[in-house]
Design an enzyme around this catalytic site. Sequence first.
Site, PDB file in Angstrom:
ATOM      1  N   HIS A 202       9.500   7.651  -6.266  1.00 59.35           N
ATOM      2  CA  HIS A 202      10.922   7.559  -6.634  1.00 59.35           C
ATOM      3  C   HIS A 202      11.262   6.800  -7.912  1.00 59.35           C
ATOM      4  O   HIS A 202      12.334   6.194  -8.004  1.00 59.35           O
ATOM      5  CB  HIS A 202      11.718   6.952  -5.453  1.00 59.35           C
TER       6      HIS A 202
ATOM      7  N   HIS B 175       4.675   1.233  -2.420  1.00 61.66           N
ATOM      8  CA  HIS B 175       5.727   2.168  -2.833  1.00 61.66           C
ATOM      9  C   HIS B 175       5.382   2.698  -4.229  1.00 61.66           C
ATOM     10  O   HIS B 175       5.628   2.040  -5.236  1.00 61.66           O
ATOM     11  CB  HIS B 175       7.076   1.440  -2.845  1.00 61.66           C
TER      12      HIS B 175
ATOM     13  N   TYR C 107      10.125   4.061  -9.310  1.00 61.88           N
ATOM     14  CA  TYR C 107      10.008   2.598  -9.408  1.00 61.88           C
ATOM     15  C   TYR C 107       8.716   2.236 -10.172  1.00 61.88           C
ATOM     16  O   TYR C 107       8.031   3.128 -10.677  1.00 61.88           O
ATOM     17  CB  TYR C 107      10.121   1.972  -8.004  1.00 61.88           C
TER      18      TYR C 107
END
Length: 397
Positions: free
Chosen positions: A211, A208, A213
Amino acid sequence: MVHITSRWVSVLFSKDKSLNQDHAVLQMAFKEGQLPLLTPYKMRQFELSHRVVLAPLTRQRSYGNIPQPHAILYYSQRTTKGGFLISEATCVSETARGYLDTPGIWTKEQVEAWKPIVDAVHAKGGIFFCQLWHAGRVSNTGFQPNGQAPISSTDKGLSNQVQSNDIDVAQFTPPRKLTTQEIPLVVDDFRVAARNAIEAGFDGVEIHGAHGYLVDQFMKDEVNDRTDEYGGSLENRCRFALEIVDGIVKEIGADRVGLRLSPFANYMESGDSNPKALGLYMAESLNKYKILYCHMVEPRMKTAGEKFYSPHSLVPMRKAFKGTFISAGGYDMEDGNNAVAENRTDLVAYGRLFLANPDLPKRFELNAPLNKYNRETFYTPDPVLGYTDYPFLETTS
Ligand SMILES: Cc1cc2nc3c(=O)[nH]c(=O)nc-3n(C[C@H](O)[C@H](O)[C@H](O)COP(=O)(O)O)c2cc1C
C-alpha cells in the site's frame, strides 16, 4: 449449514496433481459438509481451526500512539479458537508515523499496553500477529520528531490523498531521501520492533510491505529513484524489504514472520511498471528465508479499500512461494470458498467484512446475513462507535 456448490465438488475430486496434501483435508471436509473456508489448516506450529483471517485494519483509536484498553474488546470480539488475527498497522519507530493515533511498538509503555490485548486474544484461543509498519513519505512534518521531514526511498513528494474510507484526505510534506548509510538503522528499527512484539506476547509479526508505505516505496519503480544499491534493478529495489526480513528472521525465527505485499496496487502513487515480475521475485526470494507466510493483496485492489476489475491473478506468486499463502482484497464468502477449494490460496484475509461482523466465521458457517460496514466510523477516535458496537448474530434482529 451451507451446501457445497457443485463447482467445489468438481475441484475437490479432480485429479489435478498441483493440488497439495491439503486436498485430502478438503475432500474430507466435503464429506462432512463443511465449507472450504471453515476447514482446519496447519500453518507450521499453528493449528488453525479455519481459514478466515482478520486482515490488518488501522482504526486510529490508539491515543498518543499507545494501544488502549478498548482494543481488548475489539480484538477479542473477533477472536475464535484457532482463528488467525493480524493487528492493525503498528509503528516501528517515531519516524514511522503518518496518521493520528495509530499504535506503536517502540517504547516500553507501548509494549506493556499491548500485553492485555494480546492476552485477551490468547485467552480465547486465537493466534495473533503484529503488523509492523513504517509510513515513510505517507506522513507530514506534524507527525515527525522535531518537525523534520518524513523519510523515504525518494525525495519526491506525494499529492494529498483520499484515505481508504473515501472520506478523509491526508496531507503530506515532501520526504527526505534516506542516505545509503542510514538504511541499516531503519532496518534495525524493524528488528527491534519485532523483538518488542514478541515481548508483548504476539505469536509473530507481519511486515507491512504493501500500500505505498516505506517498504513499498523502495520496491516500486514509480517511487524509487535511487542510484545506490537500493535502487534501479528489481534486485536492488527489493533489497530493503529482504534485509528487514533477514533481520527479523534472525531475531525471532522464520516461523514467526510473515510479509504483506501489494505488487499490483498503486495506492499512494506507488505503482510499478512490472508488478508480476516484482511479485514473483519477492515470492521466490522469500523462500530463501523460509518465512511462515506471504500475504498478498489481490490485483483488483488498486487502492487499500476499493475493488476494480483486473485481468491479473496471484496464482503465479502462490505457486512460487513455498510457505503459507494468504490472499486478501474484495473477498466475500463465495469467492473465499472458491479460492481455497481451487487451491489458489491457503487462507483468506477479510478486512471490511470482519470489521463490521465480529463473528464473521460463524456467519459464514450459518450463511447468515452480514452487517454492513460504515465507512464514516472507520477512523473516528470513538472507543465504541463503529468499533466494538457492531452486533453479533444473536443480537441482530
Ligand atoms: C479501515 C481500513 C483500515 C486498513 N488498515 C490497514 C492496515 O493497517 N494495514 C494493511 O496492510 N492494510 C490495511 N487496510 C487494507 C485491508 O487490510 C484490506 O486489504 C482491504 O480492506 C481489502 O480487503 P476487504 O475487501 O476484505 O476489505 C485497511 C483497510 C481499511 C478499509
